[in-house]
Scaffold this motif. Structure first.
Motif, PDB file in Angstrom:
ATOM      1  N   MET A  92       0.840  -1.205   0.000  1.00  9.65           N
ATOM      2  CA  MET A  92       0.000   0.000   0.000  1.00  9.65           C
ATOM      3  C   MET A  92       0.873   1.253   0.000  1.00  9.65           C
ATOM      4  SD  MET A  92      -3.200  -0.769  -0.060  1.00  9.65           S
ATOM      5  CE  MET A  92      -4.107   0.621   0.577  1.00  9.65           C
ATOM      6  N   LYS A  93       1.962   1.173   0.723  1.00  4.69           N
ATOM      7  CA  LYS A  93       2.870   2.324   0.822  1.00  4.69           C
ATOM      8  C   LYS A  93       3.452   2.673  -0.559  1.00  4.69           C
ATOM      9  CE  LYS A  93       5.530   4.607   4.026  1.00  4.69           C
ATOM     10  NZ  LYS A  93       4.934   5.890   4.245  1.00  4.69           N
ATOM     11  N   ILE A  94       3.817   1.635  -1.305  1.00  2.00           N
ATOM     12  CA  ILE A  94       4.413   1.880  -2.620  1.00  2.00           C
ATOM     13  C   ILE A  94       3.334   2.321  -3.609  1.00  2.00           C
ATOM     14  CG2 ILE A  94       5.576   0.788  -4.589  1.00  2.00           C
ATOM     15  CD1 ILE A  94       6.980  -1.028  -2.505  1.00  2.00           C
ATOM     16  N   ILE A  95       2.282   1.520  -3.685  1.00  2.00           N
ATOM     17  CA  ILE A  95       1.239   1.822  -4.685  1.00  2.00           C
ATOM     18  C   ILE A  95       0.506   3.105  -4.310  1.00  2.00           C
ATOM     19  CG2 ILE A  95      -0.878   0.934  -5.734  1.00  2.00           C
ATOM     20  CD1 ILE A  95       0.456  -1.926  -5.117  1.00  2.00           C
ATOM     21  N   ASP A 104       0.197   7.279   6.289  1.00  2.00           N
ATOM     22  CA  ASP A 104       0.113   5.874   6.706  1.00  2.00           C
ATOM     23  C   ASP A 104      -1.257   5.529   7.284  1.00  2.00           C
ATOM     24  OD1 ASP A 104       3.556   5.262   7.876  1.00  2.00           O
ATOM     25  OD2 ASP A 104       2.689   5.694   5.916  1.00  2.00           O
ATOM     26  N   SER A 105      -1.848   6.454   8.016  1.00  2.00           N
ATOM     27  CA  SER A 105      -3.144   6.155   8.647  1.00  2.00           C
ATOM     28  C   SER A 105      -4.234   5.975   7.587  1.00  2.00           C
ATOM     29  CB  SER A 105      -3.539   7.257   9.620  1.00  2.00           C
ATOM     30  OG  SER A 105      -3.613   8.493   8.944  1.00  2.00           O
ATOM     31  N   VAL A 106      -4.150   6.755   6.520  1.00  2.00           N
ATOM     32  CA  VAL A 106      -5.130   6.619   5.432  1.00  2.00           C
ATOM     33  C   VAL A 106      -4.956   5.261   4.743  1.00  2.00           C
ATOM     34  CG1 VAL A 106      -5.799   7.536   3.173  1.00  2.00           C
ATOM     35  CG2 VAL A 106      -5.338   9.110   5.045  1.00  2.00           C
ATOM     36  N   LEU A 107      -3.700   4.879   4.532  1.00  2.00           N
ATOM     37  CA  LEU A 107      -3.427   3.589   3.877  1.00  2.00           C
ATOM     38  C   LEU A 107      -3.925   2.439   4.743  1.00  2.00           C
ATOM     39  CD1 LEU A 107       0.203   4.341   2.598  1.00  2.00           C
ATOM     40  CD2 LEU A 107      -1.880   4.311   1.234  1.00  2.00           C
ATOM     41  N   LEU A 108      -3.759   2.592   6.046  1.00  2.00           N
ATOM     42  CA  LEU A 108      -4.245   1.557   6.980  1.00  2.00           C
ATOM     43  C   LEU A 108      -5.769   1.461   6.934  1.00  2.00           C
ATOM     44  CD1 LEU A 108      -1.980   1.824  10.134  1.00  2.00           C
ATOM     45  CD2 LEU A 108      -2.610  -0.282   8.962  1.00  2.00           C
TER      46      LEU A 108
END
Lengths: 298, 243
Positions: A92-95, A104-108
């Protein structure tokens, strides 16, 4: 939103996509239906920039260039493209980073939506097919896209996952007015999701119709709910044994001469009782098999 | 492009491939230094040992870089994760450029660091090579690392791109030197050698002799020429070839 005109793709002598004309409207869910090799994936790839169109153009209603507008679109084509030796979060961090999302919180949160927030250090190569599919969908959701293109997103997803996915997608449309373009072989699910259907066969768009139009189509089959044993024999006598079937408390009569009102009048005059009578609408699967697959044998 | 750079850096340092490559490089250098320099170059001084080791390491550098980059970038094509960047609307030349910053320049820095660690561990001092020679060594490493990256991106396959790059930087260079000796006049041969990374490396690490001017021009120019040509080819191919 998008006007796709004359989009065509040739591979040497084969026409994979033959002059597609499609209007994509905001907030609609387009279900693309067709057999394997019909041209759905090739069409999506052209939208994504992974295949170069042989002809045609894609115009954006706002006037901006499609290449720029693509930044507001998200794609999951063929299968989710994932970094196998990384965890769900690292993917998720890369894409997400490529799409401009670095929080990071949004990706989580996206991982929570697809229930992959507890995978910890597990590498994607150890995920089940359904988990990979859900991660691919989470990646497609990142960046608040206006249009999401999903090519067979329900492949390998378990029934619970399908329900979750349906809820996520419907909620996106309802709350964020996202437009979806989905292809799937699970026609029942596609029927539940879509507002519009586009039928494709051998690289051609065979039919386009809204869900309302499909619902209005009738099948020529009348369903009669009854516990009266005499009804079945009467109908067989009147219409022939080949046109009458019974399943539990329902009798199905195939004929196109009389409407339900006339049939019910007949039954009442003969003193039969029944709980209900209606003309069955065409199921998506039935329509597809009859009009699209059946048409390929002409 | 800054987003792409940030993401690429994150992925690069998360991947163990580059650290394996640096460790392998360091091990190779230390192993090669046990070879008999008297036999190789007739010089068993410390200087001779280091120079002969680095001369032998030339091929290993190319091999390690080709394998590491081929695996690292090749994986992106095999797993199709490179498609995210294409779908986002980035042109292949831009994608190639960003990947050369990590697989090329950062890789070159790390390899240079491995060589520096080797030289200082043997020498105890850092003045065997002048600052200018270190810079030229770095440029040659950049040339190899960035162009290997672009070969893999051009062919969209780690195996084919990596093999071709290895052939280009080793066999092709060696064959070219032999052929140029036979068919080219002296001045043309000098120019050819000055533009060949393998002979550039041997000249730069040879601290006994000064570096001819033609090499001072050849090192950066050959790097820029091949890099630009490959980047242009990557962009042209992307207009013709589907993913």
């Amino acid at each position: 939103m998008l006007t796709i005109t004359n989009l065509t793709k040739y591979y040497k002598k084969n026409v994979a996509v033959n002059h597609f004309d499609v209007d994509i409207k905001k907030g609609h869910i387009y279900g693309f239906i067709g057999p394997n090799g019909a041209g759905k994936t090739t069409f999506f790839k052209m939208l994504a920039g992974l295949a170069i169109p042989s002809e045609g153009e894609i115009m954006v209603s706002t006037g901006e260039k499609f290449e720029k507008y693509k930044m507001k679109m998200s794609f999951m084509i063929e299968a989710p493209y994932l970094y196998e030796k990384m965890t769900a979060f690292e993917n998720m961090k890369i894409i997400g980073g490529i799409k401009g999302e670095s929080d990071d919180s949004v990706l989580l949160d996206y991982l929570k939506i697809v229930k992959l927030d507890q995978t910890g250090k597990k590498k994607v190569k150890d995920f089940s097919l359904g988990m990979k599919q859900r991660l691919g969908i989470a990646c497609a959701l990142v960046g608040n896209p206006e249009i999401i293109v999903l090519d067979e997103p329900m492949n390998g997803v378990d029934p619970e996952g399908i329900v979750i996915l349906r809820e996520i997608l419907l909620s996106l449309v309802e709350k964020r007015n996202v437009t979806l373009m989905i292809s799937s072989h699970i026609l029942s699910e596609l029927y539940n999701l879509s507002t519009d259907f586009i039928f494709i066969r051998n690289g051609n768009i065979v039919k386009k119709m809204t869900k309302d139009a499909l619902d209005r189509l009738t099948s020529g089959v009348i369903e009669i709910g009854t516990d009266d044993v005499g009804v079945f024999d009467f109908l067989v006598q009147q219409y022939g044994v080949d046109n009458v079937t019974q399943k539990e408390s329902y009798i199905y009569l195939t004929q196109d001469k009389k409407n339900p009102t006339e049939i019910s009048k007949e039954l009442i005059e003969k003193g039969f009782t029944f709980t209900g009578i209606r003309e069955q609408s065409v199921e998506l699967e039935t329509y597809y098999m009859r009009e699209i697959v059946g048409g390929s044998h002409e | 492009m800054s987003k792409l750079w940030r993401v690429e850096r994150y992925r690069f340092f998360k991947d163990c491939m580059i650290w394996i490559a640096v460790a392998v490089m360091l091990s190779v250098l230390l192993f090669l230094s046990t070879e008999d320099p008297e036999m190789l170059i007739g010089d068993n001084t410390l200087e001779g040992t280091i120079t002969s080791t680095l001369k032998l390491a030339n091929i290993f550098i190319a091999l390690v870089v080709c394998v590491a980059v081929a695996v690292y970038i090749g994986r992106e094509f095999k797993q199709k994760t490179i498609c995210y960047e294409v779908m986002r609307g980035y042109g292949m030349w831009r994608i190639g450029f960003i990947k050369t910053l990590t697989c090329g320049f950062i890789n070159a820095i790390l390899l240079q660091l491995a060589i520096w660690i080797y030289v200082t561990s043997m020498d105890g001092k850092t003045n065997l090579f002048s600052f200018g020679r270190w810079c030229l060594m770095f440029l040659i490493l950049c040339h190899i690392c960035t162009c290997v990256t672009l070969y893999v991106i051009l062919f969209r396959d780690g195996g084919i791109g990596g093999c071709l790059a290895f052939v280009r930087f080793t066999l092709f260079s060696v064959m070219g030197i032999f052929i140029s000796e036979i068919i080219l006049p002296d001045f043309a041969q000098d120019i050819y050698m000055a533009f060949s990374p393998m002979s550039q490396w041997n000249v730069v690490i040879n601290v006994r002799d000064s570096i001819p001017m033609i090499y001072l021009v050849g090192v950066p120019v050959s790097f820029l020429l091949e890099y630009t040509l490959l980047l242009v080819m990557v962009q042209l191919v992307s207009k013709k070839k589907d993913f």
